[in-house]
Write a protein that holds these residues in place. Structure first.
Motif, PDB file in Angstrom:
ATOM      1  N   THR A 126      48.725 -23.420  38.467  1.00 49.85           N
ATOM      2  CA  THR A 126      48.067 -22.763  37.336  1.00 49.85           C
ATOM      3  C   THR A 126      48.489 -21.306  37.267  1.00 49.85           C
ATOM      4  OG1 THR A 126      46.135 -22.108  38.614  1.00 49.85           O
ATOM      5  CG2 THR A 126      46.061 -24.283  37.543  1.00 49.85           C
ATOM      6  N   ASN A 127      48.310 -20.732  36.098  1.00 48.01           N
ATOM      7  CA  ASN A 127      48.611 -19.315  35.920  1.00 48.01           C
ATOM      8  C   ASN A 127      47.419 -18.494  36.365  1.00 48.01           C
ATOM      9  OD1 ASN A 127      51.142 -19.745  34.856  1.00 48.01           O
ATOM     10  ND2 ASN A 127      50.388 -19.888  32.758  1.00 48.01           N
ATOM     11  N   SER A 128      47.632 -17.609  37.303  1.00 48.40           N
ATOM     12  CA  SER A 128      46.581 -16.737  37.785  1.00 48.40           C
ATOM     13  C   SER A 128      46.667 -15.395  37.057  1.00 48.40           C
ATOM     14  CB  SER A 128      46.739 -16.522  39.293  1.00 48.40           C
ATOM     15  OG  SER A 128      45.777 -15.612  39.749  1.00 48.40           O
ATOM     16  N   VAL A 129      45.583 -14.975  36.423  1.00 49.99           N
ATOM     17  CA  VAL A 129      45.542 -13.709  35.701  1.00 49.99           C
ATOM     18  C   VAL A 129      44.270 -12.942  36.085  1.00 49.99           C
ATOM     19  CG1 VAL A 129      47.029 -14.353  33.750  1.00 49.99           C
ATOM     20  CG2 VAL A 129      44.617 -14.956  33.707  1.00 49.99           C
ATOM     21  N   PRO A 130      44.125 -12.594  37.374  1.00 46.23           N
ATOM     22  CA  PRO A 130      42.872 -11.993  37.830  1.00 46.23           C
ATOM     23  C   PRO A 130      42.542 -10.662  37.161  1.00 46.23           C
ATOM     24  CG  PRO A 130      44.555 -11.850  39.539  1.00 46.23           C
ATOM     25  CD  PRO A 130      45.102 -12.733  38.460  1.00 46.23           C
ATOM     26  N   LEU A 131      43.521  -9.824  36.907  1.00 41.73           N
ATOM     27  CA  LEU A 131      43.229  -8.553  36.243  1.00 41.73           C
ATOM     28  C   LEU A 131      42.794  -8.782  34.803  1.00 41.73           C
ATOM     29  CD1 LEU A 131      46.091  -6.325  37.670  1.00 41.73           C
ATOM     30  CD2 LEU A 131      43.699  -6.420  38.386  1.00 41.73           C
ATOM     31  N   TYR A 132      43.476  -9.671  34.108  1.00 43.63           N
ATOM     32  CA  TYR A 132      43.111  -9.994  32.729  1.00 43.63           C
ATOM     33  C   TYR A 132      41.712 -10.602  32.688  1.00 43.63           C
ATOM     34  CZ  TYR A 132      43.499 -11.651  27.957  1.00 43.63           C
ATOM     35  OH  TYR A 132      43.286 -11.872  26.625  1.00 43.63           O
ATOM     36  N   ASP A 133      41.401 -11.437  33.662  1.00 44.53           N
ATOM     37  CA  ASP A 133      40.063 -12.036  33.727  1.00 44.53           C
ATOM     38  C   ASP A 133      38.973 -10.988  33.917  1.00 44.53           C
ATOM     39  OD1 ASP A 133      41.163 -14.528  33.374  1.00 44.53           O
ATOM     40  OD2 ASP A 133      41.098 -15.058  35.511  1.00 44.53           O
ATOM     41  N   LEU A 134      39.321  -9.841  34.491  1.00 44.59           N
ATOM     42  CA  LEU A 134      38.364  -8.745  34.685  1.00 44.59           C
ATOM     43  C   LEU A 134      38.327  -7.792  33.486  1.00 44.59           C
ATOM     44  CD1 LEU A 134      39.100  -7.864  38.419  1.00 44.59           C
ATOM     45  CD2 LEU A 134      37.042  -8.960  37.499  1.00 44.59           C
ATOM     46  N   GLY A 135      39.057  -8.146  32.443  1.00 44.21           N
ATOM     47  CA  GLY A 135      39.081  -7.315  31.245  1.00 44.21           C
ATOM     48  C   GLY A 135      40.140  -6.236  31.264  1.00 44.21           C
ATOM     49  N   ILE A 136      41.032  -6.269  32.251  1.00 46.55           N
ATOM     50  CA  ILE A 136      42.111  -5.281  32.343  1.00 46.55           C
ATOM     51  C   ILE A 136      43.362  -5.908  31.735  1.00 46.55           C
ATOM     52  CG2 ILE A 136      43.513  -3.884  33.894  1.00 46.55           C
ATOM     53  CD1 ILE A 136      41.140  -4.060  35.894  1.00 46.55           C
ATOM     54  N   SER A 137      43.663  -5.521  30.496  1.00 48.55           N
ATOM     55  CA  SER A 137      44.781  -6.143  29.776  1.00 48.55           C
ATOM     56  C   SER A 137      45.959  -5.200  29.572  1.00 48.55           C
ATOM     57  CB  SER A 137      44.301  -6.643  28.414  1.00 48.55           C
ATOM     58  OG  SER A 137      43.964  -5.545  27.582  1.00 48.55           O
ATOM     59  N   GLY A 138      45.763  -3.912  29.788  1.00 44.92           N
ATOM     60  CA  GLY A 138      46.818  -2.947  29.519  1.00 44.92           C
ATOM     61  C   GLY A 138      46.847  -2.487  28.078  1.00 44.92           C
ATOM     62  N   GLN A 139      46.022  -3.085  27.230  1.00 43.69           N
ATOM     63  CA  GLN A 139      45.994  -2.700  25.820  1.00 43.69           C
ATOM     64  C   GLN A 139      45.599  -1.230  25.690  1.00 43.69           C
ATOM     65  OE1 GLN A 139      43.461  -5.127  23.419  1.00 43.69           O
ATOM     66  NE2 GLN A 139      44.049  -4.141  21.534  1.00 43.69           N
ATOM     67  N   GLY A 140      46.343  -0.500  24.873  1.00 41.43           N
ATOM     68  CA  GLY A 140      46.066   0.900  24.632  1.00 41.43           C
ATOM     69  C   GLY A 140      46.632   1.841  25.688  1.00 41.43           C
ATOM     70  N   GLN A 141      47.290   1.294  26.694  1.00 42.36           N
ATOM     71  CA  GLN A 141      47.873   2.117  27.743  1.00 42.36           C
ATOM     72  C   GLN A 141      49.300   2.496  27.375  1.00 42.36           C
ATOM     73  OE1 GLN A 141      45.974   3.075  30.492  1.00 42.36           O
ATOM     74  NE2 GLN A 141      44.460   2.153  29.140  1.00 42.36           N
ATOM     75  N   VAL A 142      49.712   3.684  27.760  1.00 41.34           N
ATOM     76  CA  VAL A 142      51.069   4.154  27.511  1.00 41.34           C
ATOM     77  C   VAL A 142      51.699   4.480  28.859  1.00 41.34           C
ATOM     78  CG1 VAL A 142      52.491   5.943  26.423  1.00 41.34           C
ATOM     79  CG2 VAL A 142      50.427   5.103  25.269  1.00 41.34           C
ATOM     80  N   ILE A 143      52.901   3.969  29.077  1.00 44.24           N
ATOM     81  CA  ILE A 143      53.636   4.226  30.314  1.00 44.24           C
ATOM     82  C   ILE A 143      54.965   4.887  29.967  1.00 44.24           C
ATOM     83  CG2 ILE A 143      52.561   2.365  31.595  1.00 44.24           C
ATOM     84  CD1 ILE A 143      55.881   1.491  30.884  1.00 44.24           C
ATOM     85  N   GLY A 144      55.580   5.502  30.932  1.00 44.81           N
ATOM     86  CA  GLY A 144      56.876   6.118  30.717  1.00 44.81           C
ATOM     87  C   GLY A 144      57.924   5.483  31.607  1.00 44.81           C
ATOM     88  N   ILE A 145      59.117   5.326  31.074  1.00 48.64           N
ATOM     89  CA  ILE A 145      60.243   4.765  31.817  1.00 48.64           C
ATOM     90  C   ILE A 145      61.445   5.665  31.566  1.00 48.64           C
ATOM     91  CG2 ILE A 145      61.827   2.817  32.077  1.00 48.64           C
ATOM     92  CD1 ILE A 145      59.613   1.047  30.888  1.00 48.64           C
ATOM     93  N   SER A 146      62.143   5.993  32.621  1.00 49.66           N
ATOM     94  CA  SER A 146      63.393   6.731  32.484  1.00 49.66           C
ATOM     95  C   SER A 146      64.496   5.864  33.065  1.00 49.66           C
ATOM     96  CB  SER A 146      63.305   8.067  33.237  1.00 49.66           C
ATOM     97  OG  SER A 146      64.508   8.767  33.117  1.00 49.66           O
ATOM     98  N   ASP A 147      65.362   5.359  32.213  1.00 52.07           N
ATOM     99  CA  ASP A 147      66.396   4.422  32.636  1.00 52.07           C
ATOM    100  C   ASP A 147      67.504   4.461  31.598  1.00 52.07           C
ATOM    101  OD1 ASP A 147      67.750   2.184  33.832  1.00 52.07           O
ATOM    102  OD2 ASP A 147      65.823   1.410  34.507  1.00 52.07           O
ATOM    103  N   THR A 148      68.389   3.478  31.629  1.00 49.54           N
ATOM    104  CA  THR A 148      69.422   3.387  30.594  1.00 49.54           C
ATOM    105  C   THR A 148      68.747   3.032  29.275  1.00 49.54           C
ATOM    106  OG1 THR A 148      69.805   1.051  31.050  1.00 49.54           O
ATOM    107  CG2 THR A 148      71.165   2.638  32.265  1.00 49.54           C
ATOM    108  N   GLY A 149      69.501   2.929  28.221  1.00 43.91           N
ATOM    109  CA  GLY A 149      68.950   2.653  26.892  1.00 43.91           C
ATOM    110  C   GLY A 149      68.209   1.335  26.787  1.00 43.91           C
TER     111      GLY A 149
END
Length: 93
Positions: free
Chosen positions: A1-24
């Motif tokens: 089965t697919n385990s999604v413990p963070l999502y089950d706790l209401g942590i979806s990442g929605q509205g979060q902004v992250i930064g990445i520095s890499d190639t294009g």
């Protein structure tokens, strides 16, 4: 089965902004597909701006030299972090 413990706790990442520095980023990749239009370079008149109407990439500052490519490592890393591809997007992306 697919385990999604963070999502089950209401942590979806929605509205979060992250930064990445890499190639294009391959703007045509399914991971960055956006019904609100293509990813635009975020520098306008010397000012960097974020566009929160975008599905995944809210700010993109393109920098690439002769050794980088848009469809390379940066697309892989950003796609891994960004979540599900647009064609199969779900509430968990």
């Amino acid at each position: 089965t697919n385990s999604v413990p963070l999502y089950d706790l209401g942590i979806s990442g929605q509205g979060q902004v992250i930064g990445i520095s890499d190639t294009g980023v391959d703007e045509n990749s399914c991971f960055f597909d956006d019904p609100n239009g293509a990813v635009a370079d975020s520098q306008v008149g010397g000012t960097y701006t974020a566009d929160s109407s975008k599905r995944k990439v809210v700010m993109y500052i393109a920098f690439q030299d002769g050794d980088d490519c848009n469809a390379g490592h940066g697309s892989h890393c950003a796609g891994s972090i960004a979540g599900n591809p647009g064609s199969t997007a779900s509430t968990q992306d």
